[in-house]
Design a protein around this motif. Structure first.
Motif, short mmCIF file in Angstrom:
data_model
loop_
_atom_site.label_atom_id
_atom_site.label_comp_id
_atom_site.label_asym_id
_atom_site.label_seq_id
_atom_site.Cartn_x
_atom_site.Cartn_y
_atom_site.Cartn_z
N GLY A 204 -0.81 -17.47 3.77
CA GLY A 204 -0.53 -17.22 2.37
C GLY A 204 -0.80 -15.80 1.94
O GLY A 204 -0.33 -15.36 0.88
N CYS A 205 -1.55 -15.03 2.73
CA CYS A 205 -1.91 -13.67 2.35
C CYS A 205 -0.90 -12.65 2.89
O CYS A 205 -0.09 -12.95 3.76
CB CYS A 205 -3.31 -13.34 2.88
N TRP A 206 -0.97 -11.46 2.36
CA TRP A 206 -0.21 -10.32 2.86
C TRP A 206 -1.17 -9.34 3.52
O TRP A 206 -2.39 -9.37 3.25
CB TRP A 206 0.52 -9.61 1.72
N VAL A 207 -0.64 -8.48 4.38
CA VAL A 207 -1.45 -7.43 4.99
C VAL A 207 -0.97 -6.08 4.48
O VAL A 207 0.20 -5.92 4.09
CB VAL A 207 -1.39 -7.48 6.53
N LEU A 208 -1.86 -5.13 4.50
CA LEU A 208 -1.55 -3.79 3.99
C LEU A 208 -0.89 -2.97 5.08
O LEU A 208 -1.51 -2.63 6.08
CB LEU A 208 -2.84 -3.11 3.52
N ASP A 209 0.40 -2.70 4.92
CA ASP A 209 1.11 -1.87 5.89
C ASP A 209 2.28 -1.19 5.19
O ASP A 209 2.59 -1.48 4.03
CB ASP A 209 1.58 -2.72 7.08
N PRO A 210 2.97 -0.26 5.86
CA PRO A 210 4.08 0.47 5.22
C PRO A 210 5.21 -0.44 4.74
O PRO A 210 5.87 -0.14 3.74
CB PRO A 210 4.56 1.40 6.34
N GLY B 74 8.18 -0.85 -3.58
CA GLY B 74 8.79 0.36 -4.13
C GLY B 74 7.84 1.53 -4.20
O GLY B 74 8.04 2.45 -5.01
N LYS B 75 6.83 1.53 -3.34
CA LYS B 75 5.83 2.59 -3.31
C LYS B 75 5.69 3.15 -1.90
O LYS B 75 6.17 2.56 -0.94
CB LYS B 75 4.47 2.06 -3.79
N THR B 76 5.03 4.29 -1.81
CA THR B 76 4.72 4.86 -0.50
C THR B 76 3.37 4.33 -0.04
O THR B 76 2.54 3.87 -0.83
CB THR B 76 4.68 6.39 -0.56
N SER B 77 3.13 4.43 1.25
CA SER B 77 1.84 4.00 1.80
C SER B 77 0.70 4.79 1.19
O SER B 77 -0.39 4.25 0.94
CB SER B 77 1.84 4.17 3.33
N GLU C 47 -2.53 3.22 -0.75
CA GLU C 47 -3.88 3.48 -0.25
C GLU C 47 -4.73 4.17 -1.31
O GLU C 47 -5.92 3.87 -1.47
CB GLU C 47 -3.80 4.36 1.01
N LYS C 48 -4.12 5.07 -2.04
CA LYS C 48 -4.87 5.87 -3.03
C LYS C 48 -5.44 4.99 -4.14
O LYS C 48 -6.56 5.23 -4.62
CB LYS C 48 -3.94 6.93 -3.61
N HIS C 49 -4.71 3.96 -4.56
CA HIS C 49 -5.14 3.13 -5.69
C HIS C 49 -6.04 1.98 -5.27
O HIS C 49 -6.57 1.27 -6.13
CB HIS C 49 -3.91 2.57 -6.43
N LYS C 50 -6.23 1.75 -3.98
CA LYS C 50 -7.06 0.62 -3.54
C LYS C 50 -8.52 0.83 -3.90
O LYS C 50 -9.10 1.87 -3.57
CB LYS C 50 -6.94 0.42 -2.03
N PRO C 51 -9.13 -0.15 -4.60
CA PRO C 51 -10.57 -0.04 -4.86
C PRO C 51 -11.34 0.06 -3.54
O PRO C 51 -11.03 -0.63 -2.57
CB PRO C 51 -10.89 -1.34 -5.60
N VAL C 52 -12.35 0.89 -3.54
CA VAL C 52 -13.05 1.23 -2.29
C VAL C 52 -13.64 0.01 -1.60
O VAL C 52 -13.50 -0.17 -0.39
CB VAL C 52 -14.16 2.27 -2.58
N ALA C 53 -14.27 -0.87 -2.34
CA ALA C 53 -15.02 -1.98 -1.73
C ALA C 53 -14.17 -3.21 -1.47
O ALA C 53 -14.68 -4.24 -1.02
CB ALA C 53 -16.21 -2.35 -2.63
N TRP D 70 -6.41 -6.73 -1.31
CA TRP D 70 -5.66 -5.74 -2.08
C TRP D 70 -4.14 -5.97 -1.92
O TRP D 70 -3.39 -5.99 -2.90
CB TRP D 70 -6.06 -4.34 -1.63
N ALA D 71 -3.71 -6.17 -0.68
CA ALA D 71 -2.29 -6.38 -0.42
C ALA D 71 -1.78 -7.65 -1.11
O ALA D 71 -0.69 -7.66 -1.70
CB ALA D 71 -2.04 -6.45 1.08
N THR D 72 -2.57 -8.71 -1.04
CA THR D 72 -2.15 -9.99 -1.62
C THR D 72 -2.09 -9.92 -3.14
O THR D 72 -1.16 -10.44 -3.77
CB THR D 72 -3.10 -11.12 -1.17
N ILE D 73 -3.09 -9.25 -3.75
CA ILE D 73 -3.08 -9.10 -5.21
C ILE D 73 -1.88 -8.27 -5.64
O ILE D 73 -1.20 -8.60 -6.63
CB ILE D 73 -4.39 -8.43 -5.69
N LEU D 74 -1.55 -7.22 -4.89
CA LEU D 74 -0.36 -6.41 -5.23
C LEU D 74 0.91 -7.25 -5.18
O LEU D 74 1.77 -7.14 -6.06
CB LEU D 74 -0.25 -5.22 -4.27
#
Length: 843
Positions: free
Chosen positions: A750-756, A763-766, A770-776, A782-786
């Motif tokens: 059910g989840c997504w993974v963070l990749d290009p 509709g975004k660049t990698s 990466e820049k907007h991902k909360p550090v912790a 992060w990928a699934t919430i997006l």
């Protein structure tokens, strides 16, 4: 009906003549003869969820010889035909229902003696095909034929009621080894149909009519009263016969349990079905929410996909995707939406069948990926529509303990062994639920509805510009509901009133879906008396019940609609029992009961026919009688295919087809009776696209088109595309739908993974992602919430398609006890420019 055989030049010429006919405007039959049917007028009376349909067919003989006009046409598979009459001048002849062979003999006797006669009969092979014979229409004579039937309206996923007036009748494919002669259908493209259609509908209900929609252009809805409980609508002028006429009717707060009691026929004997009152219950079960939410989703999901040649046709005539493309996209959504812990398999069929796994496998990332890879390679390249054998294979597989089997059947086909297929599903109904989907114009309503009804599931039709995905996902929601067991119906009636059930036992209940029950009431009661019915069942191990109380006072002016629908329901049950026990030495007891009930109720059956004979003292009609077959419209897909076939045939036999001489000798004798099993339209389309049959030799060099019940052989080539695909230039593939692009990246959990690839789908660049991902925050969280934000922010119009897989994503995060959901939601909204709230996502 078409047949093309090597060394049969007469039939070759006939085929090419037909193909030439297809490309000529205004040509009415293959022999350039006038068609005596001039117009069809249809009036529909809809009351709540039942429709009465009156069709008037106007005939005129403009030739100098007497005619017999034969018209083969479709009707809804569950329709109850209850009136047939003819008007010649000022004389009206009302038909009687008689045993079928008796009616046929009476019709033939009338024609041979120069009298006018009219015959209406249901096909022996499928209850949604009827044949009307208008006999001895003298030169210059006109006749007006009135046909009336009643039918139930199916409830759609959006709670609308669907009425369909079938117009398209694609000739039926005859599977190998099936018994009986196929129905001979004269089909032409919509542009060549020589008669007109006018259509109007009157809608009435106890609740306001909110709207009426259609797949065809309609004049504006006209309300007849201030309460808006009555309205009329008409088909706009200029309608073409390129589709069935479909109405979707919406009432305000319509789907509530109701009961209608209808008084018996005054002239009928008390104690008989037509003489006693009949009650029709419309039940909408409501399951306890606590039980629904506590049930874990599981099951064995088997997807049976039609890959016959006709699945390579477009969904509609407006640049829509091919049927097989839409089916592949739908399978993607289905596989992504399945719950973890379930089992699944995908079986595809044509002239043969293939399975992705030898038996159903547990759903996991590995098995999902393997299945999707095979799905992407699927084409409409398996030949004919042999649906019976894969069904037998599925039922031969043992069910998995604690994993209820759910069968999804996708087909655009029309087959002559409809009853055999439905009987097989009913025989195995105790081991599964069957959900069926009819794809494209002309899909057999008897087949699609019969599969779902006898399989305890739900039927859907995808026509015109409909998207397949939302309808299929609605059925998946039903399949994920827990199976309801131990269903019983208890009647509570006043003293002196007894009840006889006319409907088969309820085998399936779904949340919010309608179940219709018919029963005969015998005895006397006061007008103020009431009755109650209680439906009891067990859901997830907990007993539940729904109750409905109603007045026993008969409704006014119902026109025996309820009685006729009840008779039709009982007739269908008896017909199926007769087929089940055929050959067991019962002497045709069930058949006799069907004939008696059909004659008594005036409702059509498989064993009876309507016969009307003009017995006036007029002069006998002189001269030889000439038969004229009235054409029915074929679908756009079928007619466009015929155009391409004409080009291939006129340029000579295609070199990549070979004929197996041994098979030709086995299946095609010199006796014309043997080759009278003509090639059906879908069979022609499909067989031309079939692959090599493993059992056949491939070194014979003669070309031939076989009849529709046999294989057409195709040499292996570098690519495995169909003749239709090879004969046209492939257009540039359109970019993939953004929703499907995102869905394709979801994992089985059910989840997504963070990749290009995910960044591109959003509709975004990698770098931006990466820049907007909360550090912790974990990358997968992060990928699934997006992905969830994007679905809710940009794809709400398609929510029905992705809702289940989004719920699975939320469940995945909950199972992980994911941290940083709030921070990810805020950052994701900023990145994607959305304002999706936490509660909307389901947290």
């Amino acid at each position: 009906m078409l047949l093309f055989l090597w060394n049969k030049p007469t039939w070759v010429c006939a085929f090419l003549t037909y193909c030439t006919m297809v490309s000529c405007c205004g040509l009415l039959t293959s022999l350039k003869q006038p068609v005596p049917l001039k117009s069809v007028e249809v009036e529909v009376e809809v009351r709540d969820h039942v429709a009465t349909v009156v069709s008037t067919l106007n005939y005129e003989n403009k030739e100098d010889k007497p005619l017999e006009a034969v018209f083969v046409f479709p009707l809804p598979g569950d329709a109850a035909v209850c009136h047939f009459s003819a008007k010649i001048g000022q004389t009206e002849i009302v038909a009687e229902v008689k045993e079928k062979q008796e009616a046929r003999e009476e019709y033939d006797d009338a024609l041979s003696s120069g009298r006018q006669a009219f015959l209406l009969e249901e096909s022996d092979q499928s209850p949604d095909i009827f044949s009307m014979s208008v006999g001895s229409l003298p030169p210059g004579e006109s006749a007006s034929i009135r046909l009336e039937y009643v039918t139930e309206l199916a409830v759609q996923a959006d709670e609308g009621l669907r009425f369909s007036l079938p117009a398209v009748l694609n000739p039926r494919y005859q599977p190998r080894g099936s018994e009986g002669n196929p129905v001979q259908v004269t089909s032409v493209p919509a542009s060549l149909v020589p008669y007109s259609l006018s259509f109007s509908a009157r809608v009435s209900s106890a609740r306001p009519v909110s709207k009426v929609e259609s797949n065809c252009p309609l004049d504006p809805l006209q309300y007849l009263n201030t309460e808006q409980t009555q309205a009329t609508v008409k088909l706009s002028a200029g309608h073409k016969f390129d589709r069935d006429v479909e109405l979707l009717i919406y009432y305000k707060d319509a789907h509530q349990p109701t009961a209608v009691v209808e008084a018996g026929q005054a002239s009928a004997k008390p104690g008989t079905l037509m003489g006693d009152p009949v009650v029709m219950l419309s039940l909408y079960p409501e399951f306890p929410q606590a039980v629904m939410s506590s049930v874990a989703s599981r099951g064995e999901f088997v997807f049976l996909l039609d890959r016959s040649g006709s699945m390579g046709s477009p969904m509609s005539n407006n640049g829509s995707p091919e049927r097989i493309d839409s089916a592949r996209d739908t399978l993607l959504l289905l596989l992504k939406s399945l719950p973890m812990g379930c089992y699944f398999n995908i079986i595809s069929f044509g002239s043969r069948y293939e399975h992705i796994f030898p038996k159903s496998v547990e759903y996991s990332q590995q098995t999902m990926e393997e299945a999707l890879k095979k799905v992407e390679e699927m084409e409409a390249d398996l030949g004919g529509t042999e649906i019976l054998e894969p069904l037998k294979h599925i039922y031969s597989q043992h069910c998995i303990p604690n994993q209820p089997r759910q069968l999804f059947v996708f087909t655009d086909g029309e087959v002559t062994n409809t009853k055999e297929v439905i009987d097989l599903v009913k025989k195995n109904s105790g081991s599964h639920r069957c959900f069926s989907f009819g794809i494209g114009e002309g899909a057999s309503s008897a087949l699609i509805n019969g599969l779902a009804k006898e399989g305890g599931g739900h039927a859907q039709f995808i026509t015109g510009t409909d998207r397949m995905q939302p309808k299929v996902m609605q059925s998946l929601r039903f399949a994920l509901q827990p199976a309801v067991v131990d269903i019983s119906v208890k009647w509570d009636l006043p003293e002196g009133v007894s009840v006889t059930d006319l409907s088969p036992p309820i085998t399936a209940l779904f949340q919010g879906q309608r179940s219709l029950v018919y029963a005969q009431l015998t005895g006397q009661s006061s007008e103020a008396a009431e009755g109650c019915v209680t439906v009891k069942y067990s859901l997830a191990g907990q007993p539940s019940q729904n109750q409905l109380c109603y007045s026993l006072k008969p409704a006014e002016d119902t026109g025996l609609t309820v009685h006729r629908l009840a008779a039709r329901t009982l007739i269908r049950s008896l017909e199926m029992e007769e087929r089940e026990h055929r050959g067991e030495g019962d002497g045709g007891v069930k058949k006799k009961k069907v004939v008696e009930l059909s004659v008594q109720s005036g409702v059509s059956s498989a064993f009876t026919a309507f016969i009307a004979v003009n017995k006036s003292n007029g002069e006998a009609i002189q001269g030889p009688l000439v038969r004229r077959n009235v054409p029915t419209p074929m679908s756009i897909a079928a007619s466009s295919y015929m155009m391409r076939m004409a080009q291939h045939m006129q340029s000579g036999p295609a070199p990549h087809f070979v004929h197996n001489k041994r098979r030709h000798e086995e299946c095609c004798s010199e006796d014309d009776d043997d080759v009278d099993r003509f090639l059906l339209m879908d069979g022609l389309h499909d067989e031309l696209n079939s692959e090599d049959d493993e059992d056949e030799d491939e070194d014979e060099g003669e070309s031939v088109l076989m009849d529709g019940s046999h294989e057409f052989q195709e040499l292996e080539s570098d690519d495995d595309h169909s003749l239709l695909q090879r004969s046209s230039i492939d257009p540039k593939q359109p970019p993939r739908d953004p929703l499907l692009q995102l869905v394709s990246l979801q994992k089985a959990s059910g989840c997504w993974v963070l990749d290009p690839a995910l960044a591109a789908a959003l509709g975004k660049t990698s770098e931006e992602v990466e820049k907007h991902k909360p550090v912790a925050v974990d990358e997968d969280v992060w990928a699934t919430i997006l992905a969830l934000i994007w679905l809710h922010g940009f794809q709400m119009d398609a929510q029905e398609e992705w809702e289940l897989l989004a719920m699975k994503a939320v469940s995945c995060l909950r199972a992980q006890r994911a941290a940083g959901v709030t921070e990810s939601l805020e950052a994701g909204n900023t990145l994607l420019g959305c304002n999706v709230q936490k509660d909307i996502l389901g947290f």
